[in-house]
Design a protein around this motif. Structure first.
Motif, PDB file in Angstrom:
ATOM      1  N   SER A 150      41.082  37.709  35.590  1.00  0.00           N
ATOM      2  CA  SER A 150      41.442  38.617  34.506  1.00  0.00           C
ATOM      3  C   SER A 150      41.316  37.968  33.136  1.00  0.00           C
ATOM      4  CB  SER A 150      42.886  39.098  34.695  1.00  0.00           C
ATOM      5  OG  SER A 150      43.277  39.879  33.593  1.00  0.00           O
ATOM      6  N   GLU A 189      44.669  37.513  31.240  1.00  0.00           N
ATOM      7  CA  GLU A 189      45.566  36.384  31.541  1.00  0.00           C
ATOM      8  C   GLU A 189      45.212  35.203  30.645  1.00  0.00           C
ATOM      9  OE1 GLU A 189      48.166  36.122  33.571  1.00  0.00           O
ATOM     10  OE2 GLU A 189      47.966  38.071  34.550  1.00  0.00           O
ATOM     11  N   GLU A 240      45.570  38.659  46.907  1.00  0.00           N
ATOM     12  CA  GLU A 240      45.143  39.700  45.967  1.00  0.00           C
ATOM     13  C   GLU A 240      45.679  39.432  44.566  1.00  0.00           C
ATOM     14  OE1 GLU A 240      45.261  44.538  45.376  1.00  0.00           O
ATOM     15  OE2 GLU A 240      46.666  43.621  46.778  1.00  0.00           O
ATOM     16  N   ILE A 241      46.954  39.104  44.458  1.00  0.00           N
ATOM     17  CA  ILE A 241      47.552  38.835  43.141  1.00  0.00           C
ATOM     18  C   ILE A 241      46.835  37.688  42.448  1.00  0.00           C
ATOM     19  CG2 ILE A 241      49.596  37.836  42.019  1.00  0.00           C
ATOM     20  CD1 ILE A 241      51.299  39.534  43.919  1.00  0.00           C
ATOM     21  N   TYR A 242      46.669  36.556  43.161  1.00  0.00           N
ATOM     22  CA  TYR A 242      46.072  35.382  42.535  1.00  0.00           C
ATOM     23  C   TYR A 242      44.591  35.591  42.227  1.00  0.00           C
ATOM     24  CZ  TYR A 242      50.422  32.936  43.488  1.00  0.00           C
ATOM     25  OH  TYR A 242      51.738  32.552  43.513  1.00  0.00           O
ATOM     26  N   ALA A 243      43.866  36.308  43.066  1.00  0.00           N
ATOM     27  CA  ALA A 243      42.450  36.580  42.779  1.00  0.00           C
ATOM     28  C   ALA A 243      42.327  37.435  41.518  1.00  0.00           C
ATOM     29  CB  ALA A 243      41.777  37.263  43.966  1.00  0.00           C
ATOM     30  N   ASN A 244      43.147  38.462  41.411  1.00  0.00           N
ATOM     31  CA  ASN A 244      43.116  39.299  40.208  1.00  0.00           C
ATOM     32  C   ASN A 244      43.485  38.497  38.970  1.00  0.00           C
ATOM     33  OD1 ASN A 244      42.263  41.698  41.397  1.00  0.00           O
ATOM     34  ND2 ASN A 244      44.346  42.288  41.948  1.00  0.00           N
ATOM     35  N   ARG A 245      44.497  37.669  39.099  1.00  0.00           N
ATOM     36  CA  ARG A 245      44.936  36.852  37.972  1.00  0.00           C
ATOM     37  C   ARG A 245      43.854  35.837  37.569  1.00  0.00           C
ATOM     38  NH1 ARG A 245      50.905  34.849  39.014  1.00  0.00           N
ATOM     39  NH2 ARG A 245      51.362  37.057  38.843  1.00  0.00           N
ATOM     40  N   MET A 258      34.434  44.084  35.536  1.00  0.00           N
ATOM     41  CA  MET A 258      34.941  42.825  35.044  1.00  0.00           C
ATOM     42  C   MET A 258      33.816  41.795  35.136  1.00  0.00           C
ATOM     43  SD  MET A 258      38.054  40.557  36.626  1.00  0.00           S
ATOM     44  CE  MET A 258      39.163  41.916  36.404  1.00  0.00           C
ATOM     45  N   ARG A 310      45.201  31.684  34.521  1.00  0.00           N
ATOM     46  CA  ARG A 310      43.992  31.761  35.358  1.00  0.00           C
ATOM     47  C   ARG A 310      43.796  30.457  36.124  1.00  0.00           C
ATOM     48  NH1 ARG A 310      41.859  34.103  30.639  1.00  0.00           N
ATOM     49  NH2 ARG A 310      40.594  32.241  30.275  1.00  0.00           N
TER      50      ARG A 310
END
Length: 168
Positions: free
Chosen positions: A130, A133, A122-127, A1, A138
């Motif tokens: 990404s 999104e 983890e969820i918010y970092a990935n979002r 990424m 983001r």
């Protein structure tokens, strides 16, 4: 990424997370399973968005879709972990004065708050990173990360929260 370059306001959470990571990982040693004998039906998602003041001065807790088995002390710890220390002390005192069933006795009582914090980070970092999104999602994720990392749950914070019980 591939990360797009942005300013401190946009990506400052990355440095904050990097600096806090050893402390956040150390929390894992505190997490213990709840044991089935101590479980009761709890809300499991009490936060400022799910609590409203009633017209009669009482409190109404909304959004029970995540309710289920948990330890009342763990739910109390999760609520207190989200508050500044003076507010946490006041909330703990009010909870105790109203006969709330949760009693915080040790750092392991923050197990649910620790697990939730790790999961949400983890969820918010990935979002936030990404490309799938929307820009709005983001941005919301980065804002939530900055907020969470400004007052993270750490061992020192847990110790401070537990110390407030001696002053309430």
């Amino acid at each position: 990424m591939r990360l797009e370059v942005g300013g401190e306001a946009e990506w400052g959470w990355v440095g904050a997370l990097g600096r806090l990571l050893p402390e956040l990982v150390a929390l894992d040693a505190l997490v213990v399973p709840p044991g089935t004998a101590s479980l009761e039906t709890c809300h499991r998602d009490v936060n400022v968005e799910n609590v409203r003041r009633a017209l009669d001065g009482g409190v109404v807790v909304l959004d029970w879709e995540n309710c289920g088995s948990a330890r009342p002390a763990w739910e109390l710890a999760k609520i207190l972990a989200d508050l500044p220390l003076p507010d946490a002390a006041q909330a703990w005192r009010a909870y105790r004065d109203e006969g709330g069933p949760g009693v915080l006795a040790e750092p392991a009582d923050f197990s649910m708050a620790i697990a939730e914090q790790g999961h949400l980070l983890e969820i918010y970092a990935n979002r936030a990173m990404s490309s799938r999104e929307s820009a709005e999602n983001r941005s919301r994720a980065r804002s939530r990360l900055r907020s969470m990392l400004a007052r993270p749950l750490t061992i020192a914070r847990i110790d401070a929260l537990l110390a407030t019980r001696d002053t309430t």
